[in-house]
Scaffold this active site. Structure first.
Site, mmCIF file in Angstrom:
data_model
loop_
_atom_site.group_PDB
_atom_site.id
_atom_site.type_symbol
_atom_site.label_atom_id
_atom_site.label_comp_id
_atom_site.label_asym_id
_atom_site.label_seq_id
_atom_site.Cartn_x
_atom_site.Cartn_y
_atom_site.Cartn_z
ATOM 1 N N LEU A 75 0.800 -1.232 0.000
ATOM 2 C CA LEU A 75 0.000 0.000 0.000
ATOM 3 C C LEU A 75 0.829 1.277 0.000
ATOM 4 C CD1 LEU A 75 -2.762 -1.121 2.532
ATOM 5 C CD2 LEU A 75 -2.700 -1.448 0.048
ATOM 6 N N CYS A 76 2.141 1.168 -0.136
ATOM 7 C CA CYS A 76 3.017 2.335 -0.190
ATOM 8 C C CYS A 76 3.000 2.884 -1.620
ATOM 9 C CB CYS A 76 4.433 1.910 0.207
ATOM 10 S SG CYS A 76 5.358 3.176 1.017
ATOM 11 N N HIS A 77 2.829 4.188 -1.763
ATOM 12 C CA HIS A 77 2.783 4.793 -3.088
ATOM 13 C C HIS A 77 4.166 4.761 -3.744
ATOM 14 C CE1 HIS A 77 -0.771 6.608 -1.195
ATOM 15 N NE2 HIS A 77 -1.246 6.674 -2.427
ATOM 16 N N MET A 113 8.522 6.379 4.886
ATOM 17 C CA MET A 113 8.775 4.949 4.676
ATOM 18 C C MET A 113 10.044 4.727 3.859
ATOM 19 S SD MET A 113 6.579 3.613 6.536
ATOM 20 C CE MET A 113 7.206 1.988 6.209
ATOM 21 N N GLU A 114 10.328 5.620 2.920
ATOM 22 C CA GLU A 114 11.540 5.495 2.116
ATOM 23 C C GLU A 114 12.788 5.696 2.977
ATOM 24 O OE1 GLU A 114 8.247 5.677 -0.560
ATOM 25 O OE2 GLU A 114 8.707 6.850 1.208
ATOM 26 N N ASP A 128 24.468 -8.771 6.870
ATOM 27 C CA ASP A 128 24.747 -9.806 5.880
ATOM 28 C C ASP A 128 26.239 -9.907 5.567
ATOM 29 O OD1 ASP A 128 24.039 -11.770 3.783
ATOM 30 O OD2 ASP A 128 24.716 -10.191 2.425
#
Length: 165
Positions: A75-77, A113-114, A128
């Protein structure tokens, strides 16, 4: 009571409609840290990690993570980012790599969010690249520091240690 924006009245997941929102300049900065054994920190500082230059690879991975946010977060644009900066610093006293990411754009929705994805992907990349020598590393304190722009304006995270002073 505040309402969750990604649910409709029936509880179904929806992408927020931003078509009526004005385009404004928006910026978000997030941070996080990877804590590790002293020996692992020494390897990073000496360039002795077999997979390569941990900080450079993690920086690039963070930038790529910001760009791929809508592929990772439902749902993130999808956004046209104008700038993504990811900084990694080593802290030998804490045996930590501290990560800060700032994302910018002019658009109809924010870039929090980015910035958070950039930090998270950079931290996961540090893990990692070093896991062969240190599986006990801990990723902590991933959070939004600041965001500006849009209808809600400026948000700045308060330091919990100084918040009550």
């Amino acid at each position: 009571m505040a309402k969750l924006t990604h649910l409709d009245d029936d509880g179904n997941a929806v992408m927020v409609d931003v078509s009526d929102k004005a385009s404004t300049e928006r910026t978000a900065t997030a941070k996080g840290s990877v804590f590790m054994a002293a020996e692992t920190m020494a390897l990073i500082l000496e360039g002795g990690v077999k997979k390569g230059d941990v900080l450079s690879v993690a920086q690039l991975a963070g930038i790529m993570g910001a760009k791929r946010t809508p592929d990772l977060i439902p749902l993130c644009h999808p956004l046209v980012l104008s700038s993504v900066k990811v900084d990694l610093t080593t802290d030998a006293d804490q045996n930590a790599v501290h990560i800060t990411a700032t994302c910018k754009l002019t658009g109809q929705t924010g870039v929090e969010m980015e910035a958070l994805c950039a930090v998270s992907v950079a931290a996961l990349t540090v893990y990692d690249m070093c896991k062969a020598v240190d599986r006990g590393m801990v990723i902590e304190e991933v959070c939004l520091l600041e965001k500006s722009g849009g209808r809600s304006g400026l948000y700045q995270r308060q330091d919990p240690e100084t918040e009550d002073q």
